[in-house]
Scaffold this active site. Structure first.
Site, PDB file in Angstrom:
ATOM      1  N   GLY A   1       0.833  -1.199   0.000  1.00  0.00           N
ATOM      2  CA  GLY A   1       0.000   0.000   0.000  1.00  0.00           C
ATOM      3  C   GLY A   1       0.867   1.248   0.000  1.00  0.00           C
ATOM      4  O   GLY A   1       2.060   1.186   0.308  1.00  0.00           O
TER       5      GLY A   1
ATOM      6  N   CYS B   1       5.306  -6.079   1.718  1.00  0.00           N
ATOM      7  CA  CYS B   1       5.644  -4.659   1.670  1.00  0.00           C
ATOM      8  C   CYS B   1       4.961  -3.898   2.812  1.00  0.00           C
ATOM      9  O   CYS B   1       5.302  -4.104   3.963  1.00  0.00           O
ATOM     10  CB  CYS B   1       5.305  -4.080   0.297  1.00  0.00           C
ATOM     11  N   TYR B   2       3.965  -3.040   2.532  1.00  0.00           N
ATOM     12  CA  TYR B   2       3.251  -2.350   3.609  1.00  0.00           C
ATOM     13  C   TYR B   2       2.679  -3.367   4.593  1.00  0.00           C
ATOM     14  O   TYR B   2       2.741  -3.187   5.810  1.00  0.00           O
ATOM     15  CB  TYR B   2       2.127  -1.497   3.021  1.00  0.00           C
TER      16      TYR B   2
ATOM     17  N   HIS C   1       8.206  -7.735  -3.262  1.00  0.00           N
ATOM     18  CA  HIS C   1       6.951  -8.124  -3.918  1.00  0.00           C
ATOM     19  C   HIS C   1       7.128  -9.474  -4.624  1.00  0.00           C
ATOM     20  O   HIS C   1       7.586  -9.530  -5.772  1.00  0.00           O
ATOM     21  CB  HIS C   1       6.522  -7.065  -4.936  1.00  0.00           C
TER      22      HIS C   1
ATOM     23  N   GLU D   1       4.903 -11.268  -5.887  1.00  0.00           N
ATOM     24  CA  GLU D   1       3.890 -11.468  -6.917  1.00  0.00           C
ATOM     25  C   GLU D   1       4.314 -10.999  -8.297  1.00  0.00           C
ATOM     26  O   GLU D   1       3.712 -11.384  -9.301  1.00  0.00           O
ATOM     27  CB  GLU D   1       2.579 -10.773  -6.520  1.00  0.00           C
TER      28      GLU D   1
ATOM     29  N   SER E   1     -21.499  -9.818 -27.675  1.00  0.00           N
ATOM     30  CA  SER E   1     -20.696  -8.791 -28.346  1.00  0.00           C
ATOM     31  C   SER E   1     -19.621  -9.407 -29.232  1.00  0.00           C
ATOM     32  O   SER E   1     -19.111  -8.754 -30.134  1.00  0.00           O
ATOM     33  CB  SER E   1     -20.023  -7.897 -27.297  1.00  0.00           C
ATOM     34  N   GLY E   2     -19.243 -10.641 -28.944  1.00  0.00           N
ATOM     35  CA  GLY E   2     -18.132 -11.269 -29.641  1.00  0.00           C
ATOM     36  C   GLY E   2     -16.838 -11.134 -28.879  1.00  0.00           C
ATOM     37  O   GLY E   2     -15.831 -11.744 -29.226  1.00  0.00           O
ATOM     38  N   GLY E   3     -16.842 -10.315 -27.818  1.00  0.00           N
ATOM     39  CA  GLY E   3     -15.674 -10.193 -26.960  1.00  0.00           C
ATOM     40  C   GLY E   3     -15.488 -11.433 -26.113  1.00  0.00           C
ATOM     41  O   GLY E   3     -16.374 -12.290 -26.032  1.00  0.00           O
ATOM     42  N   VAL E   4     -14.346 -11.529 -25.456  1.00  0.00           N
ATOM     43  CA  VAL E   4     -14.008 -12.736 -24.701  1.00  0.00           C
ATOM     44  C   VAL E   4     -15.015 -13.019 -23.596  1.00  0.00           C
ATOM     45  O   VAL E   4     -15.509 -14.145 -23.444  1.00  0.00           O
ATOM     46  CB  VAL E   4     -12.590 -12.614 -24.090  1.00  0.00           C
ATOM     47  N   ASP E   5     -15.354 -12.003 -22.807  1.00  0.00           N
ATOM     48  CA  ASP E   5     -16.213 -12.224 -21.650  1.00  0.00           C
ATOM     49  C   ASP E   5     -17.606 -12.704 -22.047  1.00  0.00           C
ATOM     50  O   ASP E   5     -18.122 -13.680 -21.494  1.00  0.00           O
ATOM     51  CB  ASP E   5     -16.322 -10.944 -20.813  1.00  0.00           C
ATOM     52  N   SER E   6     -18.233 -12.009 -22.998  1.00  0.00           N
ATOM     53  CA  SER E   6     -19.595 -12.408 -23.392  1.00  0.00           C
ATOM     54  C   SER E   6     -19.573 -13.762 -24.101  1.00  0.00           C
ATOM     55  O   SER E   6     -20.486 -14.570 -23.941  1.00  0.00           O
ATOM     56  CB  SER E   6     -20.240 -11.345 -24.282  1.00  0.00           C
TER      57      SER E   6
ATOM     58  N   LYS F   1      -9.521 -11.980 -15.761  1.00  0.00           N
ATOM     59  CA  LYS F   1      -9.532 -12.107 -17.224  1.00  0.00           C
ATOM     60  C   LYS F   1      -8.762 -13.340 -17.694  1.00  0.00           C
ATOM     61  O   LYS F   1      -9.221 -14.055 -18.592  1.00  0.00           O
ATOM     62  CB  LYS F   1      -8.919 -10.849 -17.850  1.00  0.00           C
TER      63      LYS F   1
END
Length: 511
Positions: free
Chosen positions: A55, A82-83, A169, A171, A223-228, A367
């Site tokens: 943070g 870290c923080y 970090h 990650e 929509s054709g996007g990945v999520d939909s 994602k």
């Protein structure tokens, strides 16, 4: 089935979503929650481990976010980063002070004592530092586990209580064995078994949707996007023809996308998919419009009208599918819930649909996890790894007025750009890449003739979460091929430029 879970408490650091993603990549489910979560809420969550994130604050500063010290009496292993690492000794009576020498970037550190965190990690390796404060005295019960030349308390812990802190970090990819350290915390300290997999997620979601929907109707704006695409495919696997998808072709999509959507989902998967041809309508509404915000508003309003018209033909439905994903609903470090978007491309959609409830099968996924679910469902890479595109699509990648001529030029230029990136094997290394038609014209010479055309800009960035981004270092020979092909193969293209601006100060999109 209740998965084993890790709780990631958010103190406002820039890598906090990345921590959660790393944990999930290690097959342990986790949630990112505000750092002011109460002890009662933590007990109810029942985590096998807790991670404090980094943070921007100083733990000793006025108004700095803290936690109830009772959290350490729950018997749940804790890892501070870290923080979050500085917070642990501070609450136990140790000392945290402003460092004489700040540490940023790569630093070599060495373990000075064996612990579960250091299992199968070399004694000396490289980590990623980013701090101006540092721990200067550990409280009773804690001991030093690792150090750098200028940071004597790089890692520390109370091994009996299973409470650890690391100043760096783990990650980020720059920490050589950071992922292994996180794995050690999850498996060696928390006793995780690793039951979070996309195969298991798909099976669970399909059964949940079946049980919830039964033989009722479900509507999805495709929509054709990945999520939909992934959300629709998951629901289709559960309810089959009871899912009705509507794809609005507004004429602003990238090259071949409408055809691919219909071919993959209607012809290939057998989805009940309706296509609304509205290209002429959208172009007529955009005629003469140059302001990007006005473009967005027009496209959003027209999308809703077209979708409303198609949904009225279908009639009342019981459920509406949305491609909401986890970053859309994550609460901030200060405890304020994010506003859930009503539709992942165009806001306001639920207001015009007669439905009883919403299905959000991807709500718990990042994602990259959505992409893995798409692969698990058998979707082609061309769908799963499709480049992100904003709701207004190419309309806001054309500076100034949107015309059929500009759309044709941009589609071809953008297609060549994406094709060459894929052929160079860079498509998984670059977060986002696309072409833009600027509203600046320059002189060119093509075939002994003078030309005067709009400059085409190429944009490519690397990022973790799109909050910050750096311009991608595409090899010069690849850029040369892209430029040569576009100027040779695309009409109205005589000059190509490459955007080398990071975010901030720029945004990823141009409009």
């Amino acid at each position: 089935m209740q998965h084993e879970r890790v709780l990631v408490l958010d103190f406002g650091g820039q890598y906090n979503q990345l921590i959660a993603r790393r944990v999930r990549d290690l097959k342990v489910y986790c949630d990112l929650k505000p750092c002011d979560m109460t002890i009662e809420e933590i007990k109810a969550y029942d985590p096998i481990g807790i991670i404090f994130t980094g943070g921007p604050n100083s733990v000793y500063g006025e108004g700095a976010p803290l936690v109830d010290k009772a959290i350490f009496s729950l018997g749940i292993p804790v890892l501070g980063i870290c923080y979050g690492a500085q917070l642990i000794p501070y609450l136990f009576g140790g000392k945290v002070e402003h460092a004489e020498t700040s540490e940023y970037g790569k630093r070599e550190f060495s373990f000075v004592k064996d612990s579960p965190l250091s299992k199968d990690i070399p004694q000396t390796s490289v980590c990623w530092m980013s701090h101006t404060d540092r721990v200067t005295a550990l409280p009773a019960g804690f001991e030093v586990l690792a150090a750098t030349q200028s940071c004597p308390f790089t890692a520390f812990g109370d091994l009996k209580k299973k409470i650890y802190g690391v100043q760096f970090h783990p990650e980020v990819v720059h920490s050589e064995y950071g992922n292994k350290l996180l794995e050690n915390f999850l498996y060696e300290v928390c006793g995780a078994h690793g039951d979070w997999t996309m195969k298991g997620f798909v099976a669970e979601q399909v059964q949940k949707i079946k049980d919830r929907v039964g033989d009722k109707k479900v509507l999805c704006a495709m929509s054709g996007g990945v999520d939909s695409a992934v959300a629709a495919t998951l629901v289709h696997r559960a309810v089959g023809k009871n899912l009705i998808c509507v794809f609005v072709d507004h004429g602003l999509h990238r090259k071949n996308e409408p055809e691919e959507v219909m071919q993959v989902f209607r012809d290939g998967l057998g989805m009940n998919l309706v296509k609304a041809d509205a290209a002429e309508l959208f172009l007529s509404k955009l005629k003469g419009v140059t302001d990007p915000e006005k473009k967005r508003k027009i496209i959003g309003e027209e999308f809703i009208r077209v979708f409303e018209k198609e949904s009225k033909k279908i009639g009342a439905v019981d459920f509406l599918v949305q491609g909401t994903i986890y970053p859309d609903v994550i609460e901030s470090g200060k405890g304020k819930s994010a506003v859930i978007k009503s539709h992942h491309n165009v806001g306001g959609l639920p207001d015009v649909v007669d439905f009883k409830d919403i299905i959000e099968p991807l709500r718990d996924l990042f994602k990259d996890e959505v992409r893995r679910v798409g692969t698990e469902l058998g979707l082609a890479d061309s769908i799963v790894w499709r480049q992100p595109c904003p709701g207004p699509a190419l309309a806001i990648r054309i500076m100034g007025e949107v015309t059929e001529e500009k759309l044709a030029t941009l589609r071809d230029a953008d297609y060549i750009f994406r094709e060459e990136i894929a052929q160079a094997g860079l498509q998984r290394d670059i977060w986002q890449y696309f072409a833009v038609i600027t509203d600046s014209k320059t002189v060119g010479v093509q075939g002994d003739f003078r030309t005067y055309e709009n400059v085409i800009a190429l944009r490519a960035v690397t990022s973790v979460d799109a909050m910050t981004a750096d311009w991608a270092r595409i090899p010069f020979d690849v850029l040369e091929r892209i430029s040569t092909r576009i100027t040779n193969e695309v009409k109205h293209a005589n000059r190509i430029v490459y955007d080398i601006t990071s975010k901030p100060p720029a945004t990823i999109e141009w409009e």
